[in-house]
Motif scaffolding. Structure first.
Motif: not given
Ligand code: ASP
Ligand code: MG
Length: 467
Positions: A52-55, A110-111, A116-119
């Motif tokens: 879900s974070a990647q999506a 926020g994402i 963008e999705l940082t480590a």
């Protein structure tokens, strides 16, 4: 009174019924022992959090986030409802779940906006599976009359470097954990997998990291044993799908356990029990279906078995690469170039063999790495010293494991005579000088029969009264 760490994950914490069963198992042992519980996320939740974070980063769809949050809320509330009977405790835990999910939702939104999705955000987000599971389990214990508090890994004193996704604990962790958890009151429930860095940001210990958390805590508070509860009866002599007479091994050494995991027996990742090994703390694999049975104890000492071999393992998803060429004979540096090229391509090597004629080198790798391995080797050797690179996907790697074979003559003889007797062709052989395992390759069509034959030869199903 023994001090035990108990770790539950996967199917054992899939839903409310299973969580209740975890409570029952803890209760069974909590009168006579001091227990610290380590839990994973409810089954599959970490994967869902990550996808879900990647999506969210890709599509920025806030409605999707809202829908996902609703599913997560429902699943955890349902689990709490099914597992906790006392309404006061249940409501208290559901309020914690709601609070944590509202923090998580903010991060997802926020994402969506940032795209963008940082480590670091990945670690923050993936930590919520455990952060939701631990309060429920702690509530279950209280519901059953066991005093309990829940802790995040960071609260329990696990402080790591800032290598997000694969953080390593700092030395001070070993002093902090006992400060936070001892004296042990009731049964503390600690989230597996997650920790904090020195600045207080959430870190994670790598996928499957809850096992590591359990070992780490066990090592830090000098546990008598660390118990990994699984849906299997322990560590088995072989895969029961291949050989129905497979038995639980009562006792193996750390060393043997490692040799087995390298060969695909998905018992425990060797790295996960490293802290336990360093302190010599025994590890036990126990079955949630059969809690009274001792399972398999994994410890420092080698308890040798009369018949020497303890297990036969099989890896099917492997492929064989063979490099040959007359010019390889007597030319230094060929092996070095082969391994460097494969390392640069990110190919993990499982077995290596070179005969003293030096005219060929055989390598076993994971099947999924075959294409890139071949490319890397062709680039490294454009038809010079290595004349031919051939491949074979239709192979399996077998290993017989047992520390008793070190210095015992005749084990290899028995292994290969057994193969010869049944007409199984051995394609490649490898034995490291540690002599804790003999590995060899056969064609996939022969693999199952090879396992069965070896299982019988070394009396692993009890046919020969090995133990
Ligand atoms: N929940 C984490 C994972 O799925 C850690 C664990 O289960 O051990 O990787
Ligand atoms: Mg294969």
């Amino acid at each position: 009174m023994a001090r035990l760490i108990m770790k539950f994950g996967g199917v054992s914490v899939a839903d409310g019924n299973r969580l209740r069963h975890v409570g029952d198992l803890v209760k069974l042992f909590s009168d006579e022992n001091e227990i610290v519980l380590v839990t994973s996320a409810l089954q599959g939740v970490t994967d869902e959090l990550l996808s879900s974070a990647q999506a969210a980063a890709r599509g920025g769809n806030v409605d999707e986030v809202t829908a996902f949050m609703k599913r997560l809320t429902d699943r955890h509330n349902q689990a709490a409802t099914d597992a906790i009977k006392n309404p006061d405790i249940r409501n208290e835990i559901m309020a914690v779940i709601a609070q944590r999910l509202s923090e998580l939702e903010k991060a997802y939104i926020g994402i969506c906006y940032l795209g963008e999705l940082t480590a670091r955000s990945v670690d923050y987000i993936s930590s919520y599976g455990e952060q939701l599971a631990a309060p429920i389990l702690s509530g279950v214990l209280r519901d059953m009359g066991i005093e309990s508090r829940y802790y995040t890994g960071g609260d329990a004193g696990i402080i790591t470097n800032a290598e997000y996704g694969n953080a390593r604990p700092l030395d001070k962790t070993y002093a902090l954990i006992p400060e936070r958890l001892c004296p042990i009151r009731g049964v503390p429930v600690v989230t597996g997998f997650i920790a904090k860095d020195e600045k207080g940001a959430t870190t994670t210990l790598g996928r499957g990291g809850s096992d590591f958390t359990a070992s780490l805590i066990g090592a830090a508070i000098n546990a008598d044993e660390i118990w990994f509860w699984k849906e299997t009866p322990g560590v088995l002599t072989t895969d029961p799908k291949l050989e129905p007479s497979a038995k639980t091994i009562p006792s193996i050494s750390y060393r043997e356990a490692m040799e087995m995991s390298y060969f695909g027996a998905k018992v425990l990742h060797p790295r996960a029990i490293e802290p336990a090994i360093k302190k010599g703390i025994p590890v036990r694999v126990k079955s949630t279906f059969d809690p009274e049975s001792p399972g398999t104890q994994i410890m420092q000492k080698d308890v040798q078995k009369a018949d020497i071999i303890k297990a036969v393992t099989l890896s099917s998803n492997v492929a064989l690469l063979n490099l040959s060429g007359a010019e390889m004979i007597g030319t230094p540096g060929v092996a070095g170039r082969v391994f460097t090229a494969l390392a640069h391509a990110g190919v993990n090597i499982i077995m290596i063999s070179q005969g003293s004629s030096e005219a060929n080198i055989s390598i076993v790798i994971e099947e999924k790495h075959l294409e890139k391995a071949e490319e890397a080797l062709q680039e490294e050797f454009p038809r010079d010293i290595v004349r031919e690179i051939s491949r074979n996907k239709d192979v399996c790697a077998l290993a017989v494991v047992g520390s008793g074979m070190a210095g015992t003559p005749g084990v290899a003889g028995r292994v290969f005579s057994a193969m010869g007797r049944t007409g199984i062709n051995v394609v490649m052989i490898s034995q490291g000088s540690s002599e804790h395992n003999i590995s060899f390759v056969v064609s996939s069509a022969d693999a199952k029969r090879a396992v069965q034959e070896l299982h019988r030869e070394f009396g692993l199903g009890g046919e020969r009264g090995g133990d």
